[in-house]
Design an enzyme around this catalytic site. Structure first.
Site, PDB file in Angstrom:
ATOM      1  N   HIS A 118      37.730  41.365  38.843  1.00 61.52           N
ATOM      2  CA  HIS A 118      38.976  42.032  38.468  1.00 61.52           C
ATOM      3  C   HIS A 118      39.230  41.824  36.976  1.00 61.52           C
ATOM      4  CE1 HIS A 118      40.266  37.894  39.178  1.00 61.52           C
ATOM      5  NE2 HIS A 118      41.482  38.149  38.670  1.00 61.52           N
ATOM      6  N   HIS A 152      38.703  27.668  40.916  1.00 66.93           N
ATOM      7  CA  HIS A 152      39.811  28.373  40.258  1.00 66.93           C
ATOM      8  C   HIS A 152      41.046  27.478  40.221  1.00 66.93           C
ATOM      9  CE1 HIS A 152      42.695  31.706  39.404  1.00 66.93           C
ATOM     10  NE2 HIS A 152      41.645  32.184  38.747  1.00 66.93           N
ATOM     11  N   HIS A 160      41.663  40.403  35.148  1.00 68.51           N
ATOM     12  CA  HIS A 160      42.380  39.310  34.517  1.00 68.51           C
ATOM     13  C   HIS A 160      41.391  38.598  33.594  1.00 68.51           C
ATOM     14  CE1 HIS A 160      45.867  39.083  37.629  1.00 68.51           C
ATOM     15  NE2 HIS A 160      46.130  39.901  36.640  1.00 68.51           N
ATOM     16  N   HIS A 218      45.208  40.531  45.480  1.00 69.91           N
ATOM     17  CA  HIS A 218      45.661  39.864  44.267  1.00 69.91           C
ATOM     18  C   HIS A 218      46.715  40.752  43.594  1.00 69.91           C
ATOM     19  CE1 HIS A 218      45.589  36.856  41.270  1.00 69.91           C
ATOM     20  NE2 HIS A 218      44.869  37.499  40.367  1.00 69.91           N
ATOM     21  N   ASP A 257      40.118  35.826  43.190  1.00 69.26           N
ATOM     22  CA  ASP A 257      41.549  35.548  43.274  1.00 69.26           C
ATOM     23  C   ASP A 257      42.202  36.348  44.396  1.00 69.26           C
ATOM     24  OD1 ASP A 257      40.742  34.294  41.006  1.00 69.26           O
ATOM     25  OD2 ASP A 257      42.342  35.064  39.733  1.00 69.26           O
ATOM     26  N   ASP A 310      40.584  35.726  32.487  1.00 70.11           N
ATOM     27  CA  ASP A 310      39.785  34.541  32.795  1.00 70.11           C
ATOM     28  C   ASP A 310      38.573  34.865  33.661  1.00 70.11           C
ATOM     29  OD1 ASP A 310      41.701  35.129  34.788  1.00 70.11           O
ATOM     30  OD2 ASP A 310      41.653  33.109  35.594  1.00 70.11           O
ATOM     31  N   HIS A 311      38.412  36.133  33.994  1.00 70.59           N
ATOM     32  CA  HIS A 311      37.249  36.540  34.789  1.00 70.59           C
ATOM     33  C   HIS A 311      36.311  37.484  34.040  1.00 70.59           C
ATOM     34  CE1 HIS A 311      38.537  34.844  38.745  1.00 70.59           C
ATOM     35  NE2 HIS A 311      39.691  34.836  38.082  1.00 70.59           N
TER      36      HIS A 311
END
Length: 305
Positions: A62, A270, A64, A142, A212, A66-67
């Site tokens: 996805h 995570h 976000h 999410h 997530d 941090d990914h």
């Protein structure tokens, strides 16, 4: 054939306490699959001496940061070191636009082709397949569109039983027996009955990556009986209300998915930056699912044949 997962990053949102944002490298035989690509991913790949030229597929769960914030840097580096082989990138709608805009503004030209496959599945769907492996994506719940990935070996052939194998078996006979067939004479009669001369196939190994997500019961069905399950565990269970608000999971919720799915091993990761010491998260998850481990940077998890 190897089937090994290396943890490159295990933290949520921001780097903290030596933990990097989410990223993992799955090796199946000679194939390398990168799963998410958080900030610092290429540094971790270099640190653990991963052969990045072998990465042929990258899966982004996805959008976000941090990914996927490490993706542009990794692609640039692969080009700078002379990569020519094509790379396939699986990701949410919008990721291709982000990459295209960056390379246009920076006037960067990659030295290898990138094929983009957009994730839109609303139920488990096979998105990649080769002779050894299939990859199924499935939607999770999410705050924005997000997907998980299930890596599963293809069904394996039956095995010749060396204790009962006749001396006069031809190559064609062996192939037939491995394919589950009887070996017959020209008149149609059975010369070698399959069940007498073969053993059941070895189990096809499997790994499921649950990105997530908040807890939902259907997820356990989709990852049923996998050998290794990674499930995000951002919070301890006392923060269950906060986890629900932020569409994340707690230790006990991840463990409950593993228990319902009857998996072999659970990996939790995570982690929120509020936790310096991760041992309480591990201990709490183990109260529901005992075979649980922490997904810690540099650790390898091998699924034996």
């Amino acid at each position: 054939m190897s089937f090994q997962l290396k943890i490159l990053g295990s933290n949520s949102a921001t780097p903290a306490f030596g933990r990097y944002p989410t990223s993992q490298l799955l090796t199946v035989g000679s194939h390398y699959f990168l799963i998410d690509c958080g900030e610092g991913c290429q540094m971790q790949l270099s640190r653990y001496r991963a052969r990045t030229n072998r990465i042929s597929q990258i899966f982004i769960s996805h959008l976000h940061g941090d990914h996927y914030f490490g993706l542009i840097g990794l692609l640039n580096t692969l080009s700078l070191v002379g990569r020519k082989n094509s790379l396939t990138l699986y990701g949410p709608p919008g990721l291709n636009d982000v990459l295209t805009a960056h390379f246009r503004v920076s006037q960067a030209v990659l030295g290898f082709p990138v094929h983009f496959v957009e994730l839109r599945a609303t139920e488990p769907t096979v998105i990649y397949e080769n002779a050894q492996l299939s990859v199924t994506t499935f939607p999770v719940q999410h705050r924005i569109a997000c997907w998980g990935f299930l890596f599963r070996e293809q069904p394996k052939p039956r095995r010749i039983n060396k204790d009962t194998m006749p001396a006069d078996l031809s190559v064609e006979d062996i192939i037939a027996l491995k394919n589950g067939q009887d070996v017959v004479n020209t008149d149609g009669s059975i010369r070698y009955q399959n069940e007498k001369f073969t053993l059941p196939p070895r189990k096809s190994r499997s790994y499921a990556y649950c990105a997530d997500t908040r807890y939902f019961e259907t997820l356990a069905e989709w990852v049923s009986e996998v050998d290794l399950l990674y499930h995000e565990t951002t919070f301890m269970d006392q923060e269950r209300e906060l986890a629900e608000q932020r569409y994340h999971s707690t230790t006990l919720q991840a463990a409950e998915v593993a228990k319902q799915a009857k998996v072999e091993t659970l990996l939790i990761g995570h982690f929120s930056s509020r936790y310096r010491d991760l041992s309480p998260l591990l201990e709490e998850a183990k109260t529901v699912f005992s075979n649980t481990s922490l997904a810690i940077e540099g650790q390898d998890f091998t699924i034996p044949e």
